[in-house]
Design an enzyme around this catalytic site. Structure first.
Site, PDB file in Angstrom:
ATOM      1  CB  CYS A 153      43.819 -18.498 121.739  1.00  0.00           C
ATOM      2  SG  CYS A 153      44.359 -19.571 120.381  1.00  0.00           S
ATOM      3  CD  GLU A 186      42.221 -22.157 122.448  1.00  0.00           C
ATOM      4  OE1 GLU A 186      42.732 -22.118 123.581  1.00  0.00           O
ATOM      5  OE2 GLU A 186      42.773 -22.703 121.472  1.00  0.00           O
TER       6      GLU A 186
END
Length: 147
Positions: free
Chosen positions: A100, A73
């Site tokens: 994330c 991510e």
């Protein structure tokens, strides 16, 4: 875009393929970011930072790896090079960690699609924090089974 469109399935399958690019011997994660018009904005997979050698010691020693790996991510967000406001992120094979999730909220992504539910058993604190942040920031979480 509907909750479970064919585009969702396509992008999640793409994230699954991108995950195979990771050199991590134990956990391969892929991410795809798409805009509201279903155009791919960015891709990412988990790995060591650019110009840092993928040595066996770094990849096989879990403590070392977890300290220096860049998550899929994160890589997708870093490589996007544009605003991610109102985009969706597709992550394979499981939900985002709390770190994330914080980045996803910060850049304005408002939809997260994963093939598996939050990993409460594996990382209950991360799961709780992720759920809290997404709820507070009005980020929609979609669990897309069967992809």
């Amino acid at each position: 875009m509907s909750a479970h469109s064919e585009w969702d399935a396509r992008f999640l399958r793409m994230a699954r393929e991108i995950a195979t690019w990771s050199k991590d011997p134990s956990t391969k994660v892929g991410a795809v970011i798409a805009d509201p018009k279903n155009r791919i904005v960015s891709l990412g997979y988990n790995g060591l930072p650019r110009s840092v050698a993928d040595t066996a010691h770094r990849l096989e020693d879990r403590e070392t790896k977890n300290r220096i790996v860049v998550h899929a991510e994160e890589n997708a967000i870093l490589f996007a090079g544009r605003s991610l406001q109102f985009c969706s992120i597709y992550v394979w094979p499981f939900a985002t960690c709390a770190h994330c999730a914080a980045l996803i909220v910060q850049v304005g992504i408002n939809r997260v699609v994963v093939p598996a539910p939050f990993y409460r058993e594996y990382a209950p604190i991360d799961a709780r924090l992720t759920e809290e942040m997404y709820k507070e920031a009005d980020v929609r979480y979609v669990n897309l089974d069967g992809v």
